[in-house]
Motif scaffolding. Structure first.
Motif, PDB file in Angstrom:
ATOM      1  N   GLY A  65       0.792  -1.230   0.000  1.00  0.00           N
ATOM      2  CA  GLY A  65       0.000   0.000   0.000  1.00  0.00           C
ATOM      3  C   GLY A  65       0.821   1.274   0.000  1.00  0.00           C
ATOM      4  O   GLY A  65       0.266   2.368   0.117  1.00  0.00           O
ATOM      5  N   GLN A  66       2.141   1.154  -0.123  1.00  0.00           N
ATOM      6  CA  GLN A  66       3.017   2.323  -0.102  1.00  0.00           C
ATOM      7  C   GLN A  66       3.373   2.732  -1.528  1.00  0.00           C
ATOM      8  O   GLN A  66       3.396   1.911  -2.437  1.00  0.00           O
ATOM      9  CB  GLN A  66       4.309   2.024   0.668  1.00  0.00           C
ATOM     10  CG  GLN A  66       4.109   1.585   2.094  1.00  0.00           C
ATOM     11  CD  GLN A  66       3.501   2.672   2.948  1.00  0.00           C
ATOM     12  OE1 GLN A  66       3.892   3.825   2.875  1.00  0.00           O
ATOM     13  NE2 GLN A  66       2.509   2.299   3.746  1.00  0.00           N
ATOM     14  N   GLU A  67       3.690   3.991  -1.702  1.00  0.00           N
ATOM     15  CA  GLU A  67       4.144   4.475  -2.996  1.00  0.00           C
ATOM     16  C   GLU A  67       5.591   4.081  -3.249  1.00  0.00           C
ATOM     17  O   GLU A  67       5.971   3.712  -4.359  1.00  0.00           O
ATOM     18  CB  GLU A  67       4.001   6.001  -3.049  1.00  0.00           C
ATOM     19  CG  GLU A  67       3.801   6.537  -4.433  1.00  0.00           C
ATOM     20  CD  GLU A  67       3.418   7.994  -4.396  1.00  0.00           C
ATOM     21  OE1 GLU A  67       4.264   8.799  -4.823  1.00  0.00           O
ATOM     22  OE2 GLU A  67       2.305   8.314  -3.948  1.00  0.00           O
ATOM     23  N   ASP A  68       6.421   4.158  -2.206  1.00  0.00           N
ATOM     24  CA  ASP A  68       7.842   3.820  -2.319  1.00  0.00           C
ATOM     25  C   ASP A  68       8.008   2.313  -2.145  1.00  0.00           C
ATOM     26  O   ASP A  68       7.840   1.783  -1.044  1.00  0.00           O
ATOM     27  CB  ASP A  68       8.641   4.572  -1.257  1.00  0.00           C
ATOM     28  CG  ASP A  68      10.141   4.370  -1.378  1.00  0.00           C
ATOM     29  OD1 ASP A  68      10.588   3.688  -2.323  1.00  0.00           O
ATOM     30  OD2 ASP A  68      10.870   4.919  -0.529  1.00  0.00           O
ATOM     31  N   LEU A  69       8.352   1.619  -3.224  1.00  0.00           N
ATOM     32  CA  LEU A  69       8.494   0.169  -3.171  1.00  0.00           C
ATOM     33  C   LEU A  69       9.895  -0.280  -2.774  1.00  0.00           C
ATOM     34  O   LEU A  69      10.157  -1.473  -2.683  1.00  0.00           O
ATOM     35  CB  LEU A  69       8.092  -0.439  -4.516  1.00  0.00           C
ATOM     36  CG  LEU A  69       6.636  -0.234  -4.922  1.00  0.00           C
ATOM     37  CD1 LEU A  69       6.367  -0.851  -6.286  1.00  0.00           C
ATOM     38  CD2 LEU A  69       5.683  -0.788  -3.875  1.00  0.00           C
ATOM     39  N   ASP A  70      10.809   0.666  -2.571  1.00  0.00           N
ATOM     40  CA  ASP A  70      12.171   0.330  -2.136  1.00  0.00           C
ATOM     41  C   ASP A  70      12.647   1.391  -1.143  1.00  0.00           C
ATOM     42  O   ASP A  70      13.517   2.204  -1.447  1.00  0.00           O
ATOM     43  CB  ASP A  70      13.112   0.252  -3.340  1.00  0.00           C
ATOM     44  CG  ASP A  70      14.460  -0.373  -2.991  1.00  0.00           C
ATOM     45  OD1 ASP A  70      14.679  -0.728  -1.811  1.00  0.00           O
ATOM     46  OD2 ASP A  70      15.292  -0.505  -3.900  1.00  0.00           O
ATOM     47  N   PRO A  71      12.082   1.386   0.072  1.00  0.00           N
ATOM     48  CA  PRO A  71      12.446   2.417   1.046  1.00  0.00           C
ATOM     49  C   PRO A  71      13.908   2.293   1.484  1.00  0.00           C
ATOM     50  O   PRO A  71      14.431   1.194   1.616  1.00  0.00           O
ATOM     51  CB  PRO A  71      11.495   2.163   2.217  1.00  0.00           C
ATOM     52  CG  PRO A  71      11.063   0.732   2.075  1.00  0.00           C
ATOM     53  CD  PRO A  71      11.119   0.425   0.607  1.00  0.00           C
ATOM     54  N   SER A  72      14.548   3.436   1.681  1.00  0.00           N
ATOM     55  CA  SER A  72      15.977   3.437   2.007  1.00  0.00           C
ATOM     56  C   SER A  72      16.268   2.755   3.337  1.00  0.00           C
ATOM     57  O   SER A  72      17.365   2.236   3.541  1.00  0.00           O
ATOM     58  CB  SER A  72      16.525   4.867   2.022  1.00  0.00           C
ATOM     59  OG  SER A  72      15.887   5.636   3.026  1.00  0.00           O
ATOM     60  N   GLU A  73      15.300   2.728   4.249  1.00  0.00           N
ATOM     61  CA  GLU A  73      15.544   2.090   5.549  1.00  0.00           C
ATOM     62  C   GLU A  73      15.521   0.566   5.471  1.00  0.00           C
ATOM     63  O   GLU A  73      15.922  -0.107   6.411  1.00  0.00           O
ATOM     64  CB  GLU A  73      14.552   2.584   6.604  1.00  0.00           C
ATOM     65  CG  GLU A  73      13.118   2.201   6.375  1.00  0.00           C
ATOM     66  CD  GLU A  73      12.332   3.212   5.542  1.00  0.00           C
ATOM     67  OE1 GLU A  73      11.095   3.079   5.498  1.00  0.00           O
ATOM     68  OE2 GLU A  73      12.921   4.120   4.939  1.00  0.00           O
ATOM     69  N   PHE A  74      15.076   0.012   4.347  1.00  0.00           N
ATOM     70  CA  PHE A  74      15.077  -1.432   4.174  1.00  0.00           C
ATOM     71  C   PHE A  74      16.493  -1.871   3.814  1.00  0.00           C
ATOM     72  O   PHE A  74      16.996  -1.561   2.739  1.00  0.00           O
ATOM     73  CB  PHE A  74      14.097  -1.852   3.064  1.00  0.00           C
ATOM     74  CG  PHE A  74      13.944  -3.341   2.963  1.00  0.00           C
ATOM     75  CD1 PHE A  74      12.980  -4.005   3.702  1.00  0.00           C
ATOM     76  CD2 PHE A  74      14.784  -4.096   2.161  1.00  0.00           C
ATOM     77  CE1 PHE A  74      12.850  -5.387   3.628  1.00  0.00           C
ATOM     78  CE2 PHE A  74      14.666  -5.464   2.073  1.00  0.00           C
ATOM     79  CZ  PHE A  74      13.697  -6.113   2.819  1.00  0.00           C
ATOM     80  N   VAL A  75      17.163  -2.589   4.734  1.00  0.00           N
ATOM     81  CA  VAL A  75      18.561  -2.981   4.517  1.00  0.00           C
ATOM     82  C   VAL A  75      18.804  -4.491   4.637  1.00  0.00           C
ATOM     83  O   VAL A  75      19.954  -4.927   4.567  1.00  0.00           O
ATOM     84  CB  VAL A  75      19.533  -2.200   5.443  1.00  0.00           C
ATOM     85  CG1 VAL A  75      19.530  -0.717   5.110  1.00  0.00           C
ATOM     86  CG2 VAL A  75      19.220  -2.437   6.916  1.00  0.00           C
TER      87      VAL A  75
END
Length: 165
Positions: A65-75
């Motif tokens: 449901g998010q617009e950003d499919l690759d958030p920077s906090e995902f590591v």
């Protein structure tokens, strides 16, 4: 903290700034060391597979449901990729009963090559990065890790075989 967020951010490491991907890769180093010390290459390999599968699930949950499919906090993708890059030193250390710390140039090389491939996204890394959804989030780093491991092995072969170091 939701479990998917805890997994995806590697217990909050992904919130470190600047360069959360680099922080994620750095966090993978002591984890890989501990896994190798505890169970050798087989445990590191199993943890890599587990991180990849958990990362696919966490990426799907974190981006639903998010617009950003690759958030920077995902590591978690960096952890899985860095683990793969370190296979090039973990396997020979385990197979030949060598202390993994004796292969310290390989640690540095694996880290640097992984970060270079992850940032520049050459060839198949860029292809995977352009995919939408959890597959793209995870697979660009998995492929960068594979390329880094190949680079580490080639440079070790050159260093030991050609240079005789």
């Amino acid at each position: 903290m939701r479990i998917a967020t805890a997994i995806g951010t590697v217990l909050g490491v992904g919130y470190l700034r600047p360069a959360p991907g680099t922080w994620g890769s750095l966090a993978a180093l002591p984890l890989a060391y501990g896994l190798h010390q505890w169970g050798g290459f087989p445990l590191l390999a199993a943890a890599t597979v587990a991180c990849t599968l958990a990362g696919l699930w966490a990426a799907a949950e974190m981006t639903r449901g998010q617009e950003d499919l690759d958030p920077s906090e995902f590591v978690m993708d960096e952890v899985a990729g860095q683990f793969l890059a370190l296979w090039a030193i973990s396997y020979p250390a385990w197979a030949h009963d060598i202390s993994i710390t004796a292969l310290w140039p390989g640690w540095i090389t694996a880290f640097v090559l992984f970060r270079v491939f992850d940032i520049l996204k050459p060839g198949p890394v860029g292809w995977a990065d352009r995919k939408k959804g959890p597959f793209g989030v995870m697979m660009d780093d998995v492929i960068a890790g594979i390329l880094a491991a190949i680079g580490v092995a080639l440079l070790a072969g050159f260093s030991h075989g050609v240079l005789g170091i």
